[in-house]
Scaffold this motif. Structure first.
Motif, PDB file in Angstrom:
ATOM      1  N   GLU A   2       0.829  -1.205   0.000  1.00 31.56           N
ATOM      2  CA  GLU A   2       0.000   0.000   0.000  1.00 31.56           C
ATOM      3  C   GLU A   2       0.866   1.260   0.000  1.00 31.56           C
ATOM      4  N   GLN A  53       2.478   1.555  -3.459  1.00 29.78           N
ATOM      5  CA  GLN A  53       1.471   1.945  -4.449  1.00 29.78           C
ATOM      6  C   GLN A  53       1.124   3.421  -4.308  1.00 29.78           C
ATOM      7  N   ALA A  54       0.973   3.889  -3.090  1.00 32.11           N
ATOM      8  CA  ALA A  54       0.662   5.300  -2.859  1.00 32.11           C
ATOM      9  C   ALA A  54       1.817   6.187  -3.308  1.00 32.11           C
ATOM     10  N   GLN A  55       3.037   5.742  -3.069  1.00 35.37           N
ATOM     11  CA  GLN A  55       4.200   6.521  -3.494  1.00 35.37           C
ATOM     12  C   GLN A  55       4.297   6.582  -5.018  1.00 35.37           C
ATOM     13  N   ILE A  56       4.011   5.463  -5.675  1.00 35.03           N
ATOM     14  CA  ILE A  56       4.021   5.441  -7.140  1.00 35.03           C
ATOM     15  C   ILE A  56       2.961   6.390  -7.684  1.00 35.03           C
ATOM     16  N   GLU A  57       1.774   6.341  -7.088  1.00 32.31           N
ATOM     17  CA  GLU A  57       0.681   7.227  -7.513  1.00 32.31           C
ATOM     18  C   GLU A  57       1.062   8.696  -7.290  1.00 32.31           C
ATOM     19  N   HIS A  58       1.657   8.989  -6.157  1.00 30.00           N
ATOM     20  CA  HIS A  58       2.095  10.362  -5.856  1.00 30.00           C
ATOM     21  C   HIS A  58       3.126  10.825  -6.868  1.00 30.00           C
ATOM     22  N   ASP A  59       4.103   9.955  -7.147  1.00 32.82           N
ATOM     23  CA  ASP A  59       5.140  10.318  -8.109  1.00 32.82           C
ATOM     24  C   ASP A  59       4.550  10.519  -9.520  1.00 32.82           C
ATOM     25  N   ARG A  60       3.594   9.678  -9.861  1.00 32.46           N
ATOM     26  CA  ARG A  60       2.957   9.806 -11.177  1.00 32.46           C
ATOM     27  C   ARG A  60       2.214  11.132 -11.306  1.00 32.46           C
ATOM     28  N   LEU A  61       1.478  11.473 -10.246  1.00 30.63           N
ATOM     29  CA  LEU A  61       0.719  12.733 -10.271  1.00 30.63           C
ATOM     30  C   LEU A  61       1.640  13.938 -10.199  1.00 30.63           C
TER      31      LEU A  61
END
Length: 102
Positions: free
Chosen positions: A87, A90-98
């Motif tokens: 989790e 995944q949250a870090q990947i989402e943050h980096d993507r955004l």
């Protein structure tokens, strides 16, 4: 992931690691107890002590059941650690993507 969420998740993960370390030690001790109970039962069987064999058979079964409970708890906490780590990643990947970070 916001900084506050990351701090909470990291703290929760740290607590899970502490629990797993305690359960690992408990699991090892429970395993030793099962081995000791088995050795005592083997000894009683070699000496032909029927009454003691019955008592030790029951104790060995209790030790095995307790070990199984500890092992199950250890497996559950390890799975929870993996899920929590996933989790966070995944949250870090989402943050980096955004954020546009590559």
């Amino acid at each position: 992931m916001h900084t506050a969420e990351f701090i909470v998740s990291s703290a929760r993960l740290g607590e899970l690691y502490e629990c797993s370390a305690l359960l690992r030690r408990t699991r090892l001790r429970a395993e030793e107890i099962v081995d000791e109970a088995r050795a005592l039962l083997d000894e009683a069987e070699r000496h032909g002590d029927a009454e003691r064999v019955l008592t030790l058979t029951d104790e060995l079964e209790e030790a095995r059941q307790a070990y199984a409970k500890v092992l199950n708890a250890y497996v559950i906490i390890c799975r929870r650690i993996d899920a929590e780590r996933q989790e966070i990643l995944q949250a870090q990947i989402e943050h980096d993507r955004l954020s546009g970070v590559a």
